[in-house]
Write an enzyme that holds these catalytic residues in place. Structure first.
Site, mmCIF file in Angstrom:
data_model
loop_
_atom_site.group_PDB
_atom_site.id
_atom_site.type_symbol
_atom_site.label_atom_id
_atom_site.label_comp_id
_atom_site.label_asym_id
_atom_site.label_seq_id
_atom_site.Cartn_x
_atom_site.Cartn_y
_atom_site.Cartn_z
ATOM 1 N N GLU A 176 0.698 -1.496 0.179
ATOM 2 C CA GLU A 176 -0.504 0.097 0.093
ATOM 3 C C GLU A 176 0.807 1.237 -0.406
ATOM 4 O O GLU A 176 1.917 0.877 0.543
ATOM 5 C CB GLU A 176 -0.980 -0.342 1.329
ATOM 6 C CG GLU A 176 -2.077 0.637 0.830
ATOM 7 C CD GLU A 176 -2.525 1.512 2.612
ATOM 8 O OE1 GLU A 176 -3.632 2.475 2.410
ATOM 9 O OE2 GLU A 176 -2.201 1.226 3.580
ATOM 10 N N ASP A 183 -11.276 10.222 -3.116
ATOM 11 C CA ASP A 183 -12.341 10.761 -3.507
ATOM 12 C C ASP A 183 -11.736 12.013 -4.431
ATOM 13 O O ASP A 183 -12.830 12.557 -4.196
ATOM 14 C CB ASP A 183 -12.048 11.261 -1.898
ATOM 15 C CG ASP A 183 -11.071 12.779 -1.585
ATOM 16 O OD1 ASP A 183 -10.145 11.827 -2.187
ATOM 17 O OD2 ASP A 183 -11.256 14.033 -1.276
ATOM 18 N N ASP A 206 5.400 4.977 3.491
ATOM 19 C CA ASP A 206 5.397 6.551 3.865
ATOM 20 C C ASP A 206 6.901 6.868 4.386
ATOM 21 O O ASP A 206 7.309 5.971 4.459
ATOM 22 C CB ASP A 206 3.460 6.551 4.324
ATOM 23 C CG ASP A 206 2.996 7.749 4.318
ATOM 24 O OD1 ASP A 206 3.895 9.080 4.555
ATOM 25 O OD2 ASP A 206 1.811 7.764 4.224
ATOM 26 N N ASP A 216 -2.670 11.863 -1.600
ATOM 27 C CA ASP A 216 -2.675 13.362 -1.560
ATOM 28 C C ASP A 216 -2.977 13.209 -4.035
ATOM 29 O O ASP A 216 -1.827 13.094 -4.392
ATOM 30 C CB ASP A 216 -1.017 13.978 -1.744
ATOM 31 C CG ASP A 216 -1.109 15.736 -2.385
ATOM 32 O OD1 ASP A 216 -2.001 16.207 -2.610
ATOM 33 O OD2 ASP A 216 -0.443 16.384 -1.220
#
Length: 215
Positions: free
Chosen positions: A45, A155, A70, A119
């Site tokens: 991920e 989104d 990350d 982002d």
């Protein structure tokens, strides 16, 4: 840096399920065998944030290995700590810049990639930082096994449209695509995993986009 962030950075140094920066390079080509101590498939991920999706996937699929990636250690801390507290052995976290993926994973080492609510980098000047910019897609193509999938859940309508545009331009294969996930046939148990931020988006009646593709 605040005291809380400093505490978290110090704590993840002690976590067995977190690998930071160059310490991850020796695992290249050997994540399953050397890190997870098995021969199960490896799933990534990218831009995992607090690792909610990573941990949930690992709990759903104990026969696979999941690595959340990350650069922000104070975010990784939350997912790593949850995995330790809940006793989830098939999840790890790697703190690196995503553009350096090829230094940490061998060609064909990865079975699947998830990108959940990254982002969107909406400014045109930041297009090259979008995680579905062609330069990143080339890296994913190298890392994935033949037929391996990339999943993007977002989104942001603009990022979804941009990604679909690049997929079509490059002649890649779309396995699933929707601009309204929860009113589509794709909203299965896996895609219905909801992070903190996704719950906020849904509470604001925001549609969730999803596309799944392969090279």
């Amino acid at each position: 840096m605040g005291k809380d962030k400093l505490r978290r950075f110090a704590e993840i140094e002690t976590f067995d399920n977190v690998v930071q920066l160059e310490a991850g390079q020796p695992y290249k080509g050997k994540w399953a065998i050397d890190f997870f101590k098995n021969e199960n498939p490896v799933v990534l991920e990218l831009a995992c944030g607090k690792g909610e999706y990573t941990v949930n996937l690992a709990q759903m699929f104990p026969q696979k290995n999941f690595i959340g990636i990350d650069y922000k250690g104070n975010r990784i801390w939350r997912g790593a700590k949850t995995a330790i507290e809940d006793g989830v052995p098939n999840v790890g976290f790697l703190r690196i810049q995503i553009e350096n993926l090829l230094d940490y994973f061998a060609p064909g080492e990865v079975d699947e990639i998830w990108i959940t609510f990254p982002d969107p980098q909406p400014q045109l000047s930041r297009e090259k930082k979008r995680l579905t910019f062609p330069r990143f897609l080339e890296k994913y193509k190298e890392l994935l096994k033949p037929g391996g999938f990339v999943n993007l859940k977002t989104d942001n309508d603009g990022l979804h449209a941009y990604t679909v545009e690049k997929i079509l331009e490059l002649g890649l294969n779309i396995a699933a695509r929707t601009e309204d996930l929860y009113h589509s046939p794709y909203a299965d148990e896996v895609l219905s995993i909801k992070t903190y931020y996704e719950k906020k988006y849904l509470a604001s009646n925001k549609n969730i986009n999803y596309v799944k593709f392969s090279f």
